[in-house]
Enzyme design. Structure first.
Site, PDB file in Angstrom:
ATOM      1  CG  ASP A 297      20.178  36.012 -55.134  1.00  0.00           C
ATOM      2  OD1 ASP A 297      20.988  35.896 -54.195  1.00  0.00           O
ATOM      3  OD2 ASP A 297      18.957  35.832 -54.993  1.00  0.00           O
TER       4      ASP A 297
ATOM      5  CB  THR B  88      19.536  42.570 -51.770  1.00  0.00           C
ATOM      6  OG1 THR B  88      19.033  41.607 -52.699  1.00  0.00           O
ATOM      7  CG2 THR B  88      19.611  41.965 -50.375  1.00  0.00           C
TER       8      THR B  88
ATOM      9  CD  GLU C 156      10.366  30.370 -54.486  1.00  0.00           C
ATOM     10  OE1 GLU C 156      10.448  31.347 -55.260  1.00  0.00           O
ATOM     11  OE2 GLU C 156      10.811  30.404 -53.331  1.00  0.00           O
TER      12      GLU C 156
ATOM     13  CD  GLU D  54      13.379  38.540 -55.903  1.00  0.00           C
ATOM     14  OE1 GLU D  54      13.958  38.683 -54.798  1.00  0.00           O
ATOM     15  OE2 GLU D  54      12.232  38.026 -56.012  1.00  0.00           O
TER      16      GLU D  54
ATOM     17  CD  GLU E  73      16.943  36.575 -45.178  1.00  0.00           C
ATOM     18  OE1 GLU E  73      16.474  37.724 -45.278  1.00  0.00           O
ATOM     19  OE2 GLU E  73      16.873  35.728 -46.094  1.00  0.00           O
TER      20      GLU E  73
END
Length: 578
Positions: free
Chosen positions: A258, A475, A351, A372, A117
């Site tokens: 991902d 991302t 989710e 997304e 992160e």
């Protein structure tokens, strides 16, 4: 395996009021200008609420109108929102925030931070803002983009992460203490994405600073994952970074995996790296063979290929956008439309969604305003112009405003079935969700530049072209200008390309002294040793070992142009600053 969608009689979208700009009875597409303004208003409602109630904490708690630290006490929302400010056209606030961050953010703190992160949000956000500073009217220092306060902050943050990579495998721990390094009792189990999501930021950092350590550790981590794939070509979800053994063996394209796949593609485009793209294409074959069913992607056992979880995760909705980057538009649209049906069913993406049952999974009914599906819509709309993609954007704006908007920002939706809210507004709402929505409705934004405009910048290493387009989003949706990677170094293969270009257009009619004078502004240019040329023949053998095979055809079909094309943009060869 048969699939069926159990859609309730009253779809949420049918309950939402139609605003001016929504499709009328004739089915006309949403009005982009109308929704652009709606998205901008959403941004400022959330951003102003953060500044008034939560700064300098990481994130806003919108139900109690206060703030809390979540990922390390970096004023994270401010960093994450910075490049969005410029994309929305607010240069004055961009400039103010740059000053605030320099004065207030400190990475020498005793905090345990997520390596993943911190990289995507902090390092990525600072790098993007650094590269956009001149466009935002910031008075940049001499040597920019190879130097600058935001670049130094990004480098400092990234150096705090390097101890995590000191493992027997080269794969990083998931958490590091910013003051003391990796804690002695830290778990060695890291998710796949937490290992393979560094090449975009770290390669950019190495290119701008000249320190190869960042790109080197990112590449080692990528290769160790590649070498750890199963015999059928799949990777699992979590791995022990000390032993290299898989702990969680579920293989799919969603949570925990991902952005590893995403960074193979984006790293390949950013670096024009044939090997990274070949790795992704091999994975893509295995993913299609073992996880794809009727344009859905399931979770399977990585060694056997048997289905372990027949679910769709909201994080998987990036996949159609990624498919569009490799030109697989038809498959991308089919999968996107599957995911869009789920959005229409609930007014958001839960989710977890059980595909055979057509409904949410227990304890996974929430929607934290993730970007997304909107991200994929933006990419696909740029590729196809299909108005269905604008309709998703419209539905997202209407749903988020109706369900999630509160007095102090926008709240995470805890349960899409009854619209209960949770007291959190993730920083990615301003970094990604709002940004992708705005770019979907703003076709003329500078981010979408097709190379028709650009800036020529003089650096200590010569003249380079910036702002011509082809931005690579990390991302966390922080755009990186791929041309910037060529501004702060003079790789030998690039010197050879310049030399060849000179010969082709001028047949060496100009004297060597004139070429030296005009090519680089910081002193005489010394050409590299190269076999078969009139320059430095004594170094023939050494140069032959260093020079890679020349690539006559662009490696990838993507908006980013190879270095030589930037030199000859729109037919004009840039040899000097005139």
């Amino acid at each position: 395996m048969p699939f069926r969608l159990l859609i309730p009689l009253g779809l949420l979208c049918a309950l939402l009021p139609l605003h001016h700009g929504a499709p009328g009875p004739d089915g006309s597409a949403p009005d982009p200008a109308h929704y652009r303004e709606r998205v901008k208003a959403m941004f400022y409602h959330a951003y102003d609420s953060y500044l008034e109630n939560a700064f300098p904490f990481d994130e806003l708690r919108p139900l109690t109108c206060d703030g809390h630290d979540t990922w390390g006490s970096f004023s994270l929302t401010l960093i994450d929102a910075l490049d969005t400010l410029l994309i929305l056209g607010n240069v004055s606030e961009f400039q103010r925030v740059v000053e605030v961050l320099q004065d207030s953010v400190d990475f020498d703190i005793d905090v345990n931070a997520s390596v993943f992160e911190t990289n995507i949000r902090v390092v990525g956000g600072l790098l993007s803002a650094h590269l956009l500073s001149k466009k935002a009217g910031v008075e940049v220092e001499a040597g920019w983009p190879c130097s600058g306060p935001l670049l130094r902050m990004a480098e400092e943050a990234a150096r705090k992460l390097l101890p995590a990579f000191q493992t027997p495998t080269g794969m990083p721990y998931g958490t590091v203490n910013l003051l003391h390094g990796v804690n002695p009792g830290e778990t060695p189990v890291t998710c796949t994405a937490g290992i393979g999501t560094f090449i975009v930021e770290f390669a950019t950092l190495s290119s701008l600073t000249g320190d190869p350590v960042f790109e080197d550790v990112a590449r080692v981590a990528l290769m160790r994952l590649w070498e750890s794939r199963s015999d059928i070509g799949l990777v699992g979800n979590h791995i022990d970074v000390l032993t290299g053994k898989w702990v969680a063996q579920d293989a799919g394209i969603g949570a925990g995996v991902d952005s590893y796949f995403e960074y193979l593609v984006k790293g390949a485009i950013l670096l024009q790296d044939k090997k990274l793209m070949a790795m992704f294409l091999e994975y893509n074959k295995a993913i299609r063979n073992y996880t794809r069913f009727d344009d859905w992607y399931l979770w399977v056992q990585m060694y056997k290929g048997t289905v372990s979880m027949p679910v769709f995760q909201s994080l998987e909705a990036y996949w159609p956008g990624l498919q569009s980057l490799i030109g697989d538009i038809d498959n991308a649209m089919r999968t996107f439309l599957n995911y869009y049906t789920v959005w229409k069913q609930f007014g958001g993406l839960p989710e977890f969604y059980n595909i055979p049952q057509g409904y949410t999974v227990e304890k996974r009914e929430g929607y934290p305003l993730r970007p997304e599906l909107i991200e994929s819509a933006m990419y696909l709309y740029r590729a196809t112009g299909d108005p269905t993609l604008l309709e998703l954007g419209r539905d997202a704006v209407e749903s988020i405003e109706k369900i999630s908007k509160v007095e102090c920002g926008f709240a995470t939706i805890k349960d899409l079935r009854d619209h209960k809210l949770d007291n959190r507004m993730e920083s990615f709402f301003l970094a990604e969700t709002v940004k992708y929505l705005y770019l979907l409705f703003d076709p003329t934004n500078f981010i979408h530049n097709n190379g028709s405009t650009f800036d020529a910048v003089i650096t200590p290493y010569g003249e380079c072209i910036l702002g011509a387009g082809g931005y690579i989003f990390n991302t966390e949706a922080h755009p990186i200008d791929p041309a910037a990677l060529h501004c702060c170094q003079r790789l030998k293969e690039e010197q050879w390309e310049v030399e060849d270009l000179m010969r082709e257009f001028y047949s060496l009619k100009r004297s060597r002294s004139k070429f030296q004078k005009k090519t680089v502004s910081s002193g005489p240019w010394e050409p590299p040793a190269r076999p078969g040329t009139l320059f430095s023949p004594e170094n023939h053998d050494q140069a032959r070992e260093r020079k890679p095979a020349k690539q006559k055809v662009p490696l990838l079909s993507c908006p980013s142009q190879p270095f030589t094309s930037k030199l000859a943009l729109l037919g004009q060869v840039f040899l000097d600053s005139s």
